[in-house]
Scaffold this active site. Sequence first.
Site, PDB file in Angstrom:
ATOM      1  N   ASP A  21       0.719  -1.359  -0.065  1.00 36.74           N
ATOM      2  CA  ASP A  21      -0.103  -0.075   0.012  1.00 36.74           C
ATOM      3  C   ASP A  21       1.004   1.321  -0.051  1.00 36.74           C
ATOM      4  OD1 ASP A  21      -2.696   1.048   0.434  1.00 36.74           O
ATOM      5  OD2 ASP A  21      -1.499   2.218   1.801  1.00 36.74           O
ATOM      6  N   ILE A  22       0.481   2.222  -0.757  1.00 39.31           N
ATOM      7  CA  ILE A  22       1.278   3.564  -1.039  1.00 39.31           C
ATOM      8  C   ILE A  22       0.964   4.420   0.274  1.00 39.31           C
ATOM      9  CG2 ILE A  22       1.920   5.339  -2.381  1.00 39.31           C
ATOM     10  CD1 ILE A  22       1.388   3.703  -4.773  1.00 39.31           C
ATOM     11  N   GLU A  64      -4.654   2.303  -4.270  1.00 36.72           N
ATOM     12  CA  GLU A  64      -3.123   2.155  -4.170  1.00 36.72           C
ATOM     13  C   GLU A  64      -2.502   1.109  -3.641  1.00 36.72           C
ATOM     14  OE1 GLU A  64      -4.942   3.986  -0.485  1.00 36.72           O
ATOM     15  OE2 GLU A  64      -5.311   4.186  -2.369  1.00 36.72           O
TER      16      GLU A  64
END
Length: 168
Positions: A21-22, A64
């Site tokens: 996950d960003i 994301e």
Amino acid sequence: YQAALDRATRHGRCLSLLIIDIDDFKKINDAQGHAVGDDVLRNIATILETESQDQGQVGRWGGEEFVLILPGFGRDAAEKVAETIRHRCEITPFKSPWGNLKITISIGISSLEGRDSELAHLVTEADRALYKAKADGKNRVCSTLLGSDSPETDKDVDMFPAGTVRQL
């Protein structure tokens, strides 16, 4: 992904699933615009493909998030790959019209080593490990080993009763 899991369990091999996950991606989109956010997603995907060295399958999981499945990788090997990916993202300057952006990621890993498991369970446990990485400050890797009989000395292990979670 189900086919890779089926092969691993049928042959008693290990397998790891990473959810990447960003960190703070919404802030990037809000401050820099969706075009920059799209560039960040493409750059992260390139890093994932490069660092997994054709040994795994990379896919976009949602907004994301990405998923990387590593057949034949136990927990320790998957943690090394994850830490390499995390570090590479942290040190890579992401260009935008307003200068370079510092992007970090958090990674949750779920590993099984010769045990039978459902894909949904593997995903759930990787997601729990990701949640722990986020809760512990982001820009980190946390992992869980399905069916682990030996407890770790992690203070938050009780949050994750299905497996032992550890943080790198």
